[in-house]
Design a protein around this motif. Sequence first.
Motif, PDB file in Angstrom:
ATOM      1  N   ARG A 259       0.821  -1.205   0.000  1.00  0.00           N
ATOM      2  CA  ARG A 259       0.000   0.000   0.000  1.00  0.00           C
ATOM      3  C   ARG A 259       0.859   1.262   0.000  1.00  0.00           C
ATOM      4  O   ARG A 259       0.535   2.244  -0.667  1.00  0.00           O
ATOM      5  CB  ARG A 259      -0.924  -0.001   1.221  1.00  0.00           C
ATOM      6  N   GLU A 260       1.914   1.218   0.780  1.00  0.00           N
ATOM      7  CA  GLU A 260       2.791   2.389   0.852  1.00  0.00           C
ATOM      8  C   GLU A 260       3.422   2.676  -0.507  1.00  0.00           C
ATOM      9  O   GLU A 260       3.492   3.834  -0.947  1.00  0.00           O
ATOM     10  CB  GLU A 260       3.885   2.158   1.902  1.00  0.00           C
ATOM     11  N   ARG A 261       3.852   1.617  -1.201  1.00  0.00           N
ATOM     12  CA  ARG A 261       4.438   1.820  -2.524  1.00  0.00           C
ATOM     13  C   ARG A 261       3.410   2.394  -3.491  1.00  0.00           C
ATOM     14  O   ARG A 261       3.708   3.279  -4.299  1.00  0.00           O
ATOM     15  CB  ARG A 261       4.992   0.495  -3.056  1.00  0.00           C
ATOM     16  N   GLU A 262       2.171   1.922  -3.397  1.00  0.00           N
ATOM     17  CA  GLU A 262       1.124   2.424  -4.277  1.00  0.00           C
ATOM     18  C   GLU A 262       0.766   3.859  -3.942  1.00  0.00           C
ATOM     19  O   GLU A 262       0.484   4.669  -4.830  1.00  0.00           O
ATOM     20  CB  GLU A 262      -0.113   1.520  -4.164  1.00  0.00           C
ATOM     21  N   ARG A 263       0.774   4.198  -2.661  1.00  0.00           N
ATOM     22  CA  ARG A 263       0.522   5.591  -2.271  1.00  0.00           C
ATOM     23  C   ARG A 263       1.551   6.520  -2.871  1.00  0.00           C
ATOM     24  O   ARG A 263       1.233   7.602  -3.364  1.00  0.00           O
ATOM     25  CB  ARG A 263       0.512   5.711  -0.742  1.00  0.00           C
ATOM     26  N   GLU A 264       2.805   6.109  -2.796  1.00  0.00           N
ATOM     27  CA  GLU A 264       3.870   6.941  -3.335  1.00  0.00           C
ATOM     28  C   GLU A 264       3.712   7.125  -4.845  1.00  0.00           C
ATOM     29  O   GLU A 264       3.918   8.220  -5.382  1.00  0.00           O
ATOM     30  CB  GLU A 264       5.230   6.325  -3.004  1.00  0.00           C
ATOM     31  N   ARG A 265       3.338   6.044  -5.534  1.00  0.00           N
ATOM     32  CA  ARG A 265       3.147   6.145  -6.971  1.00  0.00           C
ATOM     33  C   ARG A 265       2.018   7.114  -7.311  1.00  0.00           C
ATOM     34  O   ARG A 265       2.149   7.979  -8.173  1.00  0.00           O
ATOM     35  CB  ARG A 265       2.842   4.767  -7.556  1.00  0.00           C
ATOM     36  N   LEU A 266       0.887   6.978  -6.591  1.00  0.00           N
ATOM     37  CA  LEU A 266      -0.252   7.832  -6.883  1.00  0.00           C
ATOM     38  C   LEU A 266      -0.044   9.268  -6.436  1.00  0.00           C
ATOM     39  O   LEU A 266      -0.576  10.191  -7.028  1.00  0.00           O
ATOM     40  CB  LEU A 266      -1.507   7.255  -6.223  1.00  0.00           C
ATOM     41  N   ALA A 267       0.729   9.438  -5.380  1.00  0.00           N
ATOM     42  CA  ALA A 267       1.011  10.795  -4.933  1.00  0.00           C
ATOM     43  C   ALA A 267       1.759  11.561  -6.013  1.00  0.00           C
ATOM     44  O   ALA A 267       1.535  12.756  -6.230  1.00  0.00           O
ATOM     45  CB  ALA A 267       1.830  10.768  -3.652  1.00  0.00           C
ATOM     46  N   GLY A 268       2.657  10.856  -6.713  1.00  0.00           N
ATOM     47  CA  GLY A 268       3.365  11.499  -7.808  1.00  0.00           C
ATOM     48  C   GLY A 268       2.422  11.890  -8.928  1.00  0.00           C
ATOM     49  O   GLY A 268       2.600  12.927  -9.577  1.00  0.00           O
ATOM     50  N   LEU A 269       1.405  11.075  -9.173  1.00  0.00           N
ATOM     51  CA  LEU A 269       0.428  11.394 -10.212  1.00  0.00           C
ATOM     52  C   LEU A 269      -0.519  12.506  -9.791  1.00  0.00           C
ATOM     53  O   LEU A 269      -1.059  13.226 -10.630  1.00  0.00           O
ATOM     54  CB  LEU A 269      -0.388  10.143 -10.555  1.00  0.00           C
ATOM     55  N   ALA A 270      -0.732  12.628  -8.492  1.00  0.00           N
ATOM     56  CA  ALA A 270      -1.752  13.556  -8.011  1.00  0.00           C
ATOM     57  C   ALA A 270      -1.286  14.996  -8.015  1.00  0.00           C
ATOM     58  O   ALA A 270      -2.086  15.911  -7.929  1.00  0.00           O
ATOM     59  CB  ALA A 270      -2.186  13.159  -6.602  1.00  0.00           C
ATOM     60  N   GLY A 271       0.016  15.229  -8.059  1.00  0.00           N
ATOM     61  CA  GLY A 271       0.505  16.589  -8.038  1.00  0.00           C
ATOM     62  C   GLY A 271       0.855  17.042  -6.641  1.00  0.00           C
ATOM     63  O   GLY A 271       0.809  16.284  -5.679  1.00  0.00           O
ATOM     64  N   GLU A 272       1.193  18.294  -6.506  1.00  0.00           N
ATOM     65  CA  GLU A 272       1.705  18.803  -5.240  1.00  0.00           C
ATOM     66  C   GLU A 272       0.657  18.797  -4.143  1.00  0.00           C
ATOM     67  O   GLU A 272       0.981  18.793  -2.976  1.00  0.00           O
ATOM     68  CB  GLU A 272       2.225  20.224  -5.440  1.00  0.00           C
ATOM     69  N   GLY A 273      -0.627  18.831  -4.507  1.00  0.00           N
ATOM     70  CA  GLY A 273      -1.668  18.878  -3.470  1.00  0.00           C
ATOM     71  C   GLY A 273      -1.797  17.601  -2.697  1.00  0.00           C
ATOM     72  O   GLY A 273      -2.411  17.568  -1.637  1.00  0.00           O
ATOM     73  N   GLY A 274      -1.253  16.526  -3.206  1.00  0.00           N
ATOM     74  CA  GLY A 274      -1.332  15.252  -2.507  1.00  0.00           C
ATOM     75  C   GLY A 274      -2.712  14.657  -2.503  1.00  0.00           C
ATOM     76  O   GLY A 274      -3.035  13.837  -1.667  1.00  0.00           O
ATOM     77  N   VAL A 275      -3.554  15.067  -3.458  1.00  0.00           N
ATOM     78  CA  VAL A 275      -4.919  14.553  -3.505  1.00  0.00           C
ATOM     79  C   VAL A 275      -4.959  13.328  -4.402  1.00  0.00           C
ATOM     80  O   VAL A 275      -4.416  13.340  -5.497  1.00  0.00           O
ATOM     81  CB  VAL A 275      -5.888  15.627  -4.034  1.00  0.00           C
TER      82      VAL A 275
ATOM     83  N   VAL B   9      -8.252   2.392   4.446  1.00  0.00           N
ATOM     84  CA  VAL B   9      -8.061   3.788   4.813  1.00  0.00           C
ATOM     85  C   VAL B   9      -6.604   4.211   4.770  1.00  0.00           C
ATOM     86  O   VAL B   9      -6.298   5.377   4.556  1.00  0.00           O
ATOM     87  CB  VAL B   9      -8.648   4.046   6.215  1.00  0.00           C
ATOM     88  N   SER B  10      -5.675   3.303   4.979  1.00  0.00           N
ATOM     89  CA  SER B  10      -4.269   3.700   4.960  1.00  0.00           C
ATOM     90  C   SER B  10      -3.885   4.240   3.598  1.00  0.00           C
ATOM     91  O   SER B  10      -2.923   4.986   3.462  1.00  0.00           O
ATOM     92  CB  SER B  10      -3.379   2.506   5.312  1.00  0.00           C
ATOM     93  N   ASP B  11      -4.655   3.896   2.559  1.00  0.00           N
ATOM     94  CA  ASP B  11      -4.371   4.398   1.228  1.00  0.00           C
ATOM     95  C   ASP B  11      -4.730   5.868   1.079  1.00  0.00           C
ATOM     96  O   ASP B  11      -4.418   6.487   0.065  1.00  0.00           O
ATOM     97  CB  ASP B  11      -5.152   3.593   0.194  1.00  0.00           C
ATOM     98  N   LEU B  12      -5.423   6.428   2.052  1.00  0.00           N
ATOM     99  CA  LEU B  12      -5.863   7.811   1.950  1.00  0.00           C
ATOM    100  C   LEU B  12      -4.818   8.786   2.458  1.00  0.00           C
ATOM    101  O   LEU B  12      -5.025   9.983   2.409  1.00  0.00           O
ATOM    102  CB  LEU B  12      -7.161   8.000   2.746  1.00  0.00           C
ATOM    103  N   ALA B  13      -3.710   8.293   2.980  1.00  0.00           N
ATOM    104  CA  ALA B  13      -2.709   9.174   3.554  1.00  0.00           C
ATOM    105  C   ALA B  13      -1.860   9.812   2.456  1.00  0.00           C
ATOM    106  O   ALA B  13      -1.538   9.195   1.461  1.00  0.00           O
ATOM    107  CB  ALA B  13      -1.806   8.396   4.501  1.00  0.00           C
TER     108      ALA B  13
END
Length: 592
Positions: free
Chosen positions: A398-414, A424-428
Amino acid sequence: MAVSESVRGDTSESAGTGAAHEGILRRQSARESAARTYARALPIVPVRARGLTIEGADGSRYLDCLSGAGTLALGHNHPVVLEAIRKVLDSGAPLHVLDLATPVKDAFITELFRTLPPGLADNARVQFCGPAGTDAVEAAFKLVRAATGRTGILAFSGAYHGMTAGALEASGGAYDVRVARLPYPQDYRCPFGVGGQHGAELAARWTESVLDDPKSGVRHPAGMILEPVQGEGGVIPAPDEWMRRMRQITADRAIPLIADEVQTGVGRTGSFWAVEHSGVTPDVMVLSKAIGGSLPLAVIVYRGDLDAWQPGAHAGTFRGNQLAMAAGMATLAYVRENRLAERAADLGTRMLDQLRVLAAEFDCIGDVRGRGLMIGVEVVEPEAEPLRERERERERERERERERLAGLAGEGGVLADPDWRGGVSDLAVPGDSAGPGRPRGAGVEVGGPVGPGSARPAGGRPTGVTPADRAAGAAAAAMQSSQDHHPRPAAPELAVAIQRECLRRGLIVELGGRHSSVVRLLPPLTISDEQATAVLDRLADAVAAVSRNHPGHDRLRRPQPGQQRRADRAQSTNRADRAGRGDHADRADEAG
């Protein structure tokens, strides 16, 4: 000094009784089958018993919290039971009559029907079965199959319904079966990982889905069988609301509901029948153990409109056991007239409270649960990490996937994808960590449906946080909180050690549960407050002894700031006085 040791002497007479004791055990081992069970864990030779107390051939005395696996509602050789048996013997009445009518049988049925749940007694039928609960389970299956014209049975994981073929199929350890298995709700080892009301609701929804989905692979069944408290499964009480849901689900679909009250019946759980806690009236009740007053007897009681059997559809040579009916009638009446079910509810609550104090002291106790005087203490591995390795690996993914998606989401971290299924841990957002009292991902913006009020950055992703987003985040945080608790692995070896130490201290307990790691207490309903204290003292001493002798004993005990440890207290406690209290409990039992 344990009571079992304190009553022994060094005389030649005691040496002789000890030799007789050992000889009987050796002959049992040489002549009886390898299938024997209790005799392996409890190498004793009972010769006398009354109430809670058993005396062995070697002179040792024990407090019996096995009670014939729940058969002895009034304990050993209760005066009202003995008197009922003597009355039949002295009357010259026949002892074996198959299914013929007798005054003894008539009195038993009258008393049994007087105790039945409202809604069943007025239109009930009773079938006397072979003298064991498992035969009554077989009879219940035959009955509902004959009444409905269907064949399948719904049962639950962790169940135990007996040792004959059909009963085994409906039990939790079966593999090659014609029975559909459903999840049984429990808190400590919830099959859905959530426990509580949410876990019970998921279990109920699963049941509905299996029945209503034409592609579930489960045909419309002849009946559903359940235990209001799973005994051999680990002393797991079914939530009352879940019981009511099962009643509603089966009633709506014309599926007879079978309640297996073999061990829970006759006041054991704090109500005369365990289904009464939830207000449920089943279509069929399977009864045995305590209804025979310590003698073999089994019946099913069911709604009259299910009585579609042909003559001889179910029979048994010993279904007319007159002594068991007399003893059973006396037991049922005594429990009812002396309100022993209410007594069991009150004393059981107090015993559970005291055992939870013990659980707070010793890390090897994972859970304490039960209802009335049907109590279980689950023993777990104290050194094991609560979060299993596979859960750790999932978290890393999950942590690896969060990092990947955070890069796609832009600076807002959305997060870009509102359709998250990872938890829920994926929402961090990156760098977010759970501080004290703050679940991971709390306060994080969550992507949601795009609406007129949603602001979009240049990349076209929503940045506004709607009320729905906040609700989703709160629900997700609550889910994370429930996922933070992971039960430790069961510890059957430690449970065996505790059982052995209990026996050394003059206390007989049973082991049960999925992994045989639950220490079970099934004392008679007549147990006194003083005896209950002696039982808990001996159990606590046994846990402490196993804790001291375990290689990682420092981790079996939870530090209690400001509280003197049991080991320290033990050094300042006169052990002979503790044994004396136990002896006094024995004497009080004999006097009763």
